[in-house]
Design a protein around this motif. Sequence first.
Motif, PDB file in Angstrom:
ATOM      1  N   ILE A  65       0.854  -1.192   0.000  1.00 13.59           N
ATOM      2  CA  ILE A  65       0.000   0.000   0.000  1.00 13.59           C
ATOM      3  C   ILE A  65       0.886   1.237   0.000  1.00 13.59           C
ATOM      4  O   ILE A  65       1.843   1.320   0.784  1.00 13.59           O
ATOM      5  CB  ILE A  65      -0.935   0.006   1.230  1.00 13.59           C
ATOM      6  CG1 ILE A  65      -1.789  -1.265   1.260  1.00 13.59           C
ATOM      7  CG2 ILE A  65      -1.821   1.250   1.229  1.00 13.59           C
ATOM      8  CD1 ILE A  65      -2.609  -1.443   2.536  1.00 13.59           C
ATOM      9  N   ALA A 124      -4.882   4.628   5.757  1.00 13.43           N
ATOM     10  CA  ALA A 124      -4.124   3.368   5.701  1.00 13.43           C
ATOM     11  C   ALA A 124      -4.942   2.220   6.281  1.00 13.43           C
ATOM     12  O   ALA A 124      -5.010   1.136   5.692  1.00 13.43           O
ATOM     13  CB  ALA A 124      -2.809   3.520   6.453  1.00 13.43           C
ATOM     14  N   ILE A 135      -5.965  -1.214   4.434  1.00 11.68           N
ATOM     15  CA  ILE A 135      -5.598  -2.527   5.002  1.00 11.68           C
ATOM     16  C   ILE A 135      -6.847  -3.388   5.153  1.00 11.68           C
ATOM     17  O   ILE A 135      -6.861  -4.578   4.809  1.00 11.68           O
ATOM     18  CB  ILE A 135      -4.890  -2.344   6.372  1.00 11.68           C
ATOM     19  CG1 ILE A 135      -3.503  -1.710   6.173  1.00 11.68           C
ATOM     20  CG2 ILE A 135      -4.780  -3.675   7.114  1.00 11.68           C
ATOM     21  CD1 ILE A 135      -2.857  -1.215   7.465  1.00 11.68           C
ATOM     22  N   VAL A 152      -1.278  -8.074   3.209  1.00 14.22           N
ATOM     23  CA  VAL A 152      -0.672  -6.748   3.177  1.00 14.22           C
ATOM     24  C   VAL A 152       0.813  -6.902   3.474  1.00 14.22           C
ATOM     25  O   VAL A 152       1.202  -7.279   4.574  1.00 14.22           O
ATOM     26  CB  VAL A 152      -1.289  -5.798   4.228  1.00 14.22           C
ATOM     27  CG1 VAL A 152      -0.684  -4.406   4.092  1.00 14.22           C
ATOM     28  CG2 VAL A 152      -2.798  -5.742   4.091  1.00 14.22           C
ATOM     29  N   PHE A 207       3.041  -0.955   4.317  1.00 13.89           N
ATOM     30  CA  PHE A 207       2.476   0.348   3.994  1.00 13.89           C
ATOM     31  C   PHE A 207       3.631   1.315   3.835  1.00 13.89           C
ATOM     32  O   PHE A 207       4.491   1.417   4.716  1.00 13.89           O
ATOM     33  CB  PHE A 207       1.540   0.843   5.106  1.00 13.89           C
ATOM     34  CG  PHE A 207       1.067   2.254   4.877  1.00 13.89           C
ATOM     35  CD1 PHE A 207      -0.037   2.497   4.080  1.00 13.89           C
ATOM     36  CD2 PHE A 207       1.744   3.336   5.420  1.00 13.89           C
ATOM     37  CE1 PHE A 207      -0.463   3.800   3.829  1.00 13.89           C
ATOM     38  CE2 PHE A 207       1.327   4.644   5.173  1.00 13.89           C
ATOM     39  CZ  PHE A 207       0.214   4.869   4.384  1.00 13.89           C
ATOM     40  N   ILE A 265      -0.857   1.519  12.471  1.00 12.12           N
ATOM     41  CA  ILE A 265      -0.645   0.518  11.408  1.00 12.12           C
ATOM     42  C   ILE A 265       0.147  -0.680  11.945  1.00 12.12           C
ATOM     43  O   ILE A 265      -0.168  -1.833  11.650  1.00 12.12           O
ATOM     44  CB  ILE A 265       0.089   1.148  10.197  1.00 12.12           C
ATOM     45  CG1 ILE A 265      -0.745   2.297   9.627  1.00 12.12           C
ATOM     46  CG2 ILE A 265       0.346   0.099   9.113  1.00 12.12           C
ATOM     47  CD1 ILE A 265      -0.025   3.113   8.570  1.00 12.12           C
ATOM     48  N   VAL A 324       5.703  -0.620   8.324  1.00 16.76           N
ATOM     49  CA  VAL A 324       5.570   0.761   7.840  1.00 16.76           C
ATOM     50  C   VAL A 324       6.918   1.271   7.351  1.00 16.76           C
ATOM     51  O   VAL A 324       7.935   1.103   8.035  1.00 16.76           O
ATOM     52  CB  VAL A 324       5.063   1.700   8.962  1.00 16.76           C
ATOM     53  CG1 VAL A 324       4.985   3.149   8.469  1.00 16.76           C
ATOM     54  CG2 VAL A 324       3.718   1.224   9.489  1.00 16.76           C
TER      55      VAL A 324
END
Lengths: 190, 190
Positions: A123, A134, A138, A148, A151, A166, A173
């Motif tokens: 993402i 976010a 998700i 996933v 991000f 997140i 992340v």
Amino acid sequence: MEELKQRILRDGKLSEGSIVKVGSFLNHSMDIHLFNNMGKELKKRFETEEITKILTIEASGIGIAAIASQYFNFVPVVFAKKFPATNMDKGTYEAKVHSYTKNTTYNVRVGKDYISKEDKVLIIDDFLANGCAALGLIDIVRQAEAEVVGFAAVIEKGFQMGRKVIEDENVRVEALAIIEKIEDNKIYFK
Amino acid sequence: MEELKQRILRDGKLSEGSIVKVGSFLNHSMDIHLFNNMGKELKKRFETEEITKILTIEASGIGIAAIASQYFNFVPVVFAKKFPATNMDKGTYEAKVHSYTKNTTYNVRVGKDYISKEDKVLIIDDFLANGCAALGLIDIVRQAEAEVVGFAAVIEKGFQMGRKVIEDENVRVEALAIIEKIEDNKIYFK
């Protein structure tokens, strides 16, 4: 990413409420040469991961994600829609996203045909602040029973909750520039 | 552009009111490899022109324009905004656009900092139908006293008025695939 930080310092404009305006190169006028360097950097960060799809959200994420795809074997880029569209496909995954800046809640949608459960999804978005968008993305990937992988944001506001929110979802992340604080009209990176 | 036509025939879906749904490769999920070939083709069509900026409109035009920029010396890509945004710059050029499909009129906006009167602008969008969005973008470029070098669409609905409307503004029109008619649930190209 040093080039990006320098660019934020040079061309970013600060306004009320810790808003960093980067319309001159990121989310209104887009510097495609910089976007390519961002794409290369994202590839470096996710070098060891298998990624089959990139998911982003209209509108500011689209250009970044499209260019980045070129460094991930040209995987398809899907963008979640924020606004109802007449050409929208009928079956969609939907998630609610709360916007603090606009103080509204809106739906984001992705056509069910465009994420399958075999997908490993990266993402990408322009900003990470409180993480609400976010989380919505998700949620959509998980509705599709896909994975996933991570991000990635171009700019993270490190003084907001996004990263924690997140990571609490067990999602990795990455951010290309992390702003630690904004004080006296000056940006400090982490 | 043969590859694009074949793709429309293979993956495009028709629905009521001559709507051609191309979400699976153009305006929801994006095939970045195809976008690169579209960018090359656009460069071929505008080979002899000097272009300093690409203008498009959120959201579907952004990915196409970002990739195309790579074939035009990485000129900046500006996207017009359809929806009010908190991170919007204050001084903007605005134009009204009527949407026949949604039967509404909306404003499109571009920050004044992002088009200057020295600019030679190529406008890119995913569809050309009645030409309303194109007219709004042309209007914005001219408010900035810049030059419109041309308007390029990925898919033109040749049975609608768009081309004439734009050519009446003395702007050159290029389309990568022109649909001549849709009959008995079948697409015919020009």
